[in-house]
Design an enzyme around this catalytic site. Structure first.
Site, mmCIF file in Angstrom:
data_model
loop_
_atom_site.group_PDB
_atom_site.id
_atom_site.type_symbol
_atom_site.label_atom_id
_atom_site.label_comp_id
_atom_site.label_asym_id
_atom_site.label_seq_id
_atom_site.Cartn_x
_atom_site.Cartn_y
_atom_site.Cartn_z
ATOM 1 N N MET A 1 -2.920 5.215 -1.568
ATOM 2 C CA MET A 1 -4.278 4.671 -1.548
ATOM 3 C C MET A 1 -4.260 3.302 -0.860
ATOM 4 O O MET A 1 -4.423 2.250 -1.483
ATOM 5 C CB MET A 1 -4.818 4.549 -2.970
ATOM 6 C CG MET A 1 -5.007 5.871 -3.684
ATOM 7 S SD MET A 1 -6.337 6.870 -2.959
ATOM 8 C CE MET A 1 -5.371 8.184 -2.196
ATOM 9 N N HIS A 2 -4.067 3.318 0.458
ATOM 10 C CA HIS A 2 -3.909 2.070 1.203
ATOM 11 C C HIS A 2 -5.092 1.126 0.999
ATOM 12 O O HIS A 2 -4.933 -0.019 0.570
ATOM 13 C CB HIS A 2 -3.740 2.380 2.693
ATOM 14 C CG HIS A 2 -2.539 3.187 3.027
ATOM 15 N ND1 HIS A 2 -1.266 2.659 3.032
ATOM 16 C CD2 HIS A 2 -2.397 4.496 3.377
ATOM 17 C CE1 HIS A 2 -0.398 3.594 3.375
ATOM 18 N NE2 HIS A 2 -1.058 4.716 3.585
ATOM 19 N N ASP A 3 -6.291 1.584 1.339
ATOM 20 C CA ASP A 3 -7.456 0.697 1.348
ATOM 21 C C ASP A 3 -7.838 0.207 -0.042
ATOM 22 O O ASP A 3 -8.388 -0.888 -0.198
ATOM 23 C CB ASP A 3 -8.652 1.405 1.991
ATOM 24 C CG ASP A 3 -8.450 1.639 3.475
ATOM 25 O OD1 ASP A 3 -7.687 0.876 4.093
ATOM 26 O OD2 ASP A 3 -9.051 2.581 4.020
ATOM 27 N N SER B 1 -1.835 11.251 4.096
ATOM 28 C CA SER B 1 -0.987 10.113 3.742
ATOM 29 C C SER B 1 -0.277 10.432 2.432
ATOM 30 O O SER B 1 -0.574 9.901 1.376
ATOM 31 C CB SER B 1 -1.799 8.828 3.610
ATOM 32 O OG SER B 1 -0.942 7.718 3.482
ATOM 33 N N THR C 1 0.818 -1.221 0.000
ATOM 34 C CA THR C 1 0.000 0.000 0.000
ATOM 35 C C THR C 1 0.845 1.261 0.000
ATOM 36 O O THR C 1 0.402 2.296 -0.497
ATOM 37 C CB THR C 1 -0.980 0.024 1.185
ATOM 38 O OG1 THR C 1 -0.284 0.231 2.411
ATOM 39 C CG2 THR C 1 -1.785 -1.266 1.263
#
Length: 304
Positions: A232-234, A223, A191
């Protein structure tokens, strides 16, 4: 055939992008959303999720979930997402309400009604999933797999070693990782590579109304930055469902540390098999960044 999924989330700015992809990616069939305390309180994550569903006119049932971790005091990520969780855009008022039952019971009921096992996607702390497994163990055969955004095989983002979603409820994560269900872990190893570039971010206001909304939210997202790119982790958990070819996975034994003074919430990922324990998680270790960025652009272009 579209893949049926249930999404457990704690919106959260990057959650908003993941929710958009879950709703509008043509390969997916989002049938249920549940909320959990994480980035902000569960009251706020529920409000934010309902605002997004109304924004997209999506008739997807939503249940509010756990307000606190299984055993410890709550922590949040308001420093990253703002006090409301989704500051920066004025959503219109609506009359939508969550279902009248807790999230884990809503998941149980939907699993039992489904004609085939369903993929669960968890992009917040794992409290709701742990409650489901603890209170309704009969549901396990109805879970096809669990795809999570959480954990790390290396450095953390809220302690030196722990990623936020796991550190927010380590006991829940430990329960889930010990459960024996099939797990795909999209952690910080991938991520942190999932960056939307400044050039692409600058095009969002002209893309569509969703692009305008996301651009406004991104101006409050911590972030990364609009100048250097945003992580864009999720969204990685959704991307894996649609484009697993973009990810390099390795089966590993993974345990969650719940006792350490400095290491609580760490996902201990045994990449080299030092512990001699059987693998219980498919761990994403690398990402085709350009392919990911192209996929994001394609999906967001489909969103109204």
């Amino acid at each position: 055939m579209r893949l049926p999924i249930f999404l457990d989330t704690d919106p959260g700015i990057d959650d908003a992008v993941a929710i958009a992809a879950a709703i509008f990616a043509p390969e997916l069939d989002l049938q249920l959303m549940t909320t959990v305390a994480g980035n902000v309180s569960v009251e706020k994550t529920t409000r934010n999720a309902l605002q997004l569903l109304h924004f997209w006119n999506a008739e997807i049932p939503l249940a509010q979930g756990a307000a606190v971790p299984l055993v410890r005091a709550p922590r949040d990520a308001a420093s990253v997402h703002g006090e409301s969780g989704m500051a920066g855009y004025d959503f219109v008022e609506h009359n939508r309400k969550p279902l009248g039952i807790p999230a884990f019971l809503a998941i149980r009921d939907a699993l039992m009604r489904a004609p085939e096992p369903v993929t669960l996607v968890a992009i917040g702390p794992l409290t709701n999933i742990a409650l489901l497994l603890l209170q309704c163990p009969e549901c396990k055969p109805y879970i096809r797999r669990l795809v999570i955004m959480g954990g790390s095989a290396g450095r953390g983002n809220c302690t030196p070693n722990a990623e936020f979603n796991i550190a927010a409820d380590p006991e829940a994560a430990a329960c889930v990782f010990r459960s024996g269900i099939e797990i795909v872990m999209c952690g910080l190893d991938v991520t942190n590579q999932a960056i939307l570039t400044p050039d692409y971010l600058a095009t969002l206001p002209e893309l569509n109304r969703t692009g305008k909304m996301l651009h406004a939210l991104f101006s409050h997202y911590r972030s990364g930055s609009m100048q250097s790119g945003l992580r864009m982790h999720d969204l990685c958990a959704i991307a894996w469902l649609v484009r697993p070819d973009l990810f390099t996975l390795k089966p590993c034994f993974v345990a969650v540390e719940t006792q350490g003074e400095f290491t609580s919430g760490t996902t201990v990922v045994d990449i080299d098999g030092c512990l001699g324990k059987p693998a219980n998680v498919q761990v994403a270790l690398d990402l085709n960044v350009k392919g990911f960025q192209q996929w994001v652009a394609e999906v967001l272009a489909l969103v109204p």
